[in-house]
Scaffold this active site. Structure first.
Site, PDB file in Angstrom:
ATOM      1  CB  CYS A 182       1.711 -53.001 -65.097  1.00 11.33           C
ATOM      2  SG  CYS A 182       2.642 -53.338 -63.524  1.00 11.33           S
ATOM      3  N   GLY A 188      -2.452 -57.774 -64.362  1.00 10.89           N
ATOM      4  CA  GLY A 188      -2.239 -57.451 -62.946  1.00 10.89           C
ATOM      5  C   GLY A 188      -3.506 -57.057 -61.925  1.00 10.89           C
ATOM      6  CG  ASN A 230       4.277 -53.513 -68.632  1.00 13.89           C
ATOM      7  OD1 ASN A 230       4.436 -54.176 -67.560  1.00 13.89           O
ATOM      8  ND2 ASN A 230       4.028 -54.140 -70.098  1.00 13.89           N
ATOM      9  N   GLY A 231       6.761 -52.603 -66.810  1.00 11.18           N
ATOM     10  CA  GLY A 231       8.203 -52.725 -66.885  1.00 11.18           C
ATOM     11  C   GLY A 231       9.001 -52.426 -65.777  1.00 11.18           C
ATOM     12  CE1 TYR A 281       0.829 -67.802 -66.118  1.00  8.44           C
ATOM     13  CE2 TYR A 281       1.586 -65.517 -65.777  1.00  8.44           C
ATOM     14  CZ  TYR A 281       0.688 -66.624 -65.293  1.00  8.44           C
ATOM     15  OH  TYR A 281       0.059 -66.382 -64.498  1.00  8.44           O
ATOM     16  CB  THR A 313      -1.285 -69.881 -69.875  1.00  8.41           C
ATOM     17  OG1 THR A 313      -0.970 -70.402 -68.374  1.00  8.41           O
ATOM     18  CG2 THR A 313      -1.700 -68.658 -69.981  1.00  8.41           C
ATOM     19  CG  ASP A 336       1.296 -74.956 -66.269  1.00 10.59           C
ATOM     20  OD1 ASP A 336       0.655 -74.150 -67.023  1.00 10.59           O
ATOM     21  OD2 ASP A 336       1.731 -74.724 -65.048  1.00 10.59           O
TER      22      ASP A 336
END
Length: 507
Positions: free
Chosen positions: A2, A28, A101-102, A257, A303, A365
């Protein structure tokens, strides 16, 4: 994964928080929220959707005040429910809002403690609500009408003793200030900055430095593992180490990423780390396939692009953009539900046929998680006329679930779990497949900051740095995260009565 942000300013913060959340939107896309403080009142707006869809003019006009926090969310377990949009709010003590976040690895036991011992009711399945209530309880235990900064830090110290896992959080204590803290291993990122205006000093806290730079603040530093900072409403900053045995072990997948390439996390340039990943991958190809017949290197946007550039250069092979990305399709990795992910791949990417026709193509990728996207893209390359399709992953095989806030699914849904590289190549339809070595990945990140001696690499090697993750916990997590559980939850969410403050306060 997040995104969080908090700002203490000398003027309105609503537009800055909105802009900051837009800059963190890649972290997010399920829900967004913001809460501000003005003259003794909180103003909250949160809902499912992208930032641009959640906040309209009428909401922005109502989000008054010079202090506030914001959040963009994607679900780390279960389904995307509007009841779990953040920030969360608890009125006692003082009125506290929190964005997180987590993921807490002992969230279930904490829920029971909060109910039985702390006499607190939780209305969602989100561990962010757990974190908020633990913080609220530790503040309430002090029994003070007026807080001192040390009281806040004491509460965070007790929170660290109770909470396990990876977490970076920003909380606003009504009328007092903004608190930001990070777990004792520094798994999830959080950074702060400041600026001096003609009206005084202003502060910002965010998940990534890109939000600080772009809003014209100056980055100061990352919050250290176990550390907390507190910014008073009048613009004073205090900090304290609140954990007994902090140890740097940040999540390496941020560099693979999650983070934007223009961010600097824990002193490491994400862009430079990804360049080094590409160079290391090229070296491995030259060692294992010195007589390769690659005609062209094509990245899978976005990415995969940074690693593909130095890889092509080192191989002495042409680099071409072979896929055009539709910018209005969300990131497939963070979409809930396998059917939605698979359907969106061809909507998101379109192949340029002339770059593929009659060529041996190496697709690059950042990683392969479920293999859904990789398989679809390889099929697109063949449909565009590629003679052979090779595939390179800038990360090692993802074999194990992530338990610290990244929604990597149950182990059996990970394509590399219990499969050889040849079996994976056959499954996704590649003529051959090459993965990054874990040691090379770690070196690519560590080169940017040699002071970091360890990283969380659990999704590659099952080494969970908090030391409290066992098979029973992983089995429970698998039940929550598999696609069957998501679909079942989605049906129940359609009839959910939301009592969790997802409606606006004072709107």
């Amino acid at each position: 994964m997040c995104g969080i942000i908090g700002i203490v300013s000398n003027g309105p913060v609503n537009q800055m928080i909105y802009d900051g959340l837009t800059l963190l939107q890649h972290r997010g896309q399920d829900a967004a929220g913001m809460v501000t403080y003005d003259e003794g009142r909180l103003y909250l707006r949160k809902s499912n959707g992208l930032v641009r869809d959640v906040f309209h003019t009428r909401h922005m006009l109502n989000l008054k005040g010079s202090m506030g926090i914001g959040h963009v969310r994607y679900p780390t377990a279960g389904c995307a429910s509007s009841a779990e949009a953040q920030p969360f709010y608890v009125n006692s003590p003082y009125g506290i809002t929190l964005a997180h976040n987590g993921n807490l690895t002992n969230g279930e036991s904490l829920k029971e403690q909060l109910f039985r011992d702390d006499l607190r009711h939780l209305n969602t399945d989100s561990d962010s609500e757990v974190l908020l209530n633990v913080l609220a309880h530790e503040l309430q235990k002090q029994g003070k009408l007026r807080l001192a900064v040390d009281d806040v830090f004491d509460a965070v110290s007790e929170l660290h003793k109770r909470c396990n896992g990876g977490y970076a959080a920003v909380a606003m204590i009504t009328g007092f200030g903004i608190l930001a803290f990070r777990d004792p291993h520094g798994i999830r990122p959080v950074i702060f900055g400041d600026r001096i205006t003609d009206r005084g000093r202003e502060y910002i806290v965010a998940s990534e430095s890109v939000a600080i730079d772009s809003l014209d603040f100056t980055v100061q530093r990352d919050i250290k593992p176990g550390e907390a900072i507190f910014i008073t409403r009048d613009g004073q900053l205090f900090s304290r180490q609140c954990a007994d045995n902090p140890r740097y072990a940040p999540c390496i997948f941020e560099h693979v990423y999650l983070a934007r390439p223009d961010s600097i996390i824990d002193g490491i340039s994400v862009y430079k780390a990804r360049l080094r990943m590409g160079e290391a991958l090229a070296d491995k190809i030259l060692r294992e396939r010195p007589d390769h017949d690659i005609d062209v290197v094509i990245p899978i946007p976005d990415t995969g692009r940074t690693a593909a550039l130095p890889l092509a250069y080192k191989l002495g092979v042409k680099y071409r953009e072979g896929f055009i990305k539709n910018r209005y399709i969300p990131r497939t990795f963070i979409m809930p539900g396998q059917a939605v992910r698979k359907k969106s791949v061809r909507q998101k990417l379109n192949a340029i046929e002339l770059e593929f026709k009659d060529k041996n193509v190496l697709l690059v990728d950042d990683s392969i998680v479920r293999g859904t996207t990789s398989g679809e893209i390889i099929e697109m390359a063949r449909d565009a006329g590629a003679r052979k399709v090779y595939f390179a992953s800038a990360a090692p095989p993802v074999k194990y679930p992530n338990v610290y806030g990244i929604d990597m699914p149950a182990a059996e849904e990970l394509i590399a779990h219990n499969k050889t590289e040849n079996e994976i190549a056959a499954h996704i339809g590649a003529d051959w497949l090459i993965y990054q070595d874990l040691d090379e990945l770690i070196e690519a990140a560590r080169f940017g900051n040699p002071a970091i001696e360890d990283f969380d690499t659990s999704c590659f090697d099952s080494r969970y740095v908090t030391g409290d993750v066992n098979q029973e916990y992983l089995d429970h997590l698998a039940e929550m995260r598999n696609d069957g559980a998501r679909n079942k939850q989605q049906v129940s969410d359609e009839n959910l009565i939301d009592l969790s403050n997802s409606a606006d306060i004072n709107q």
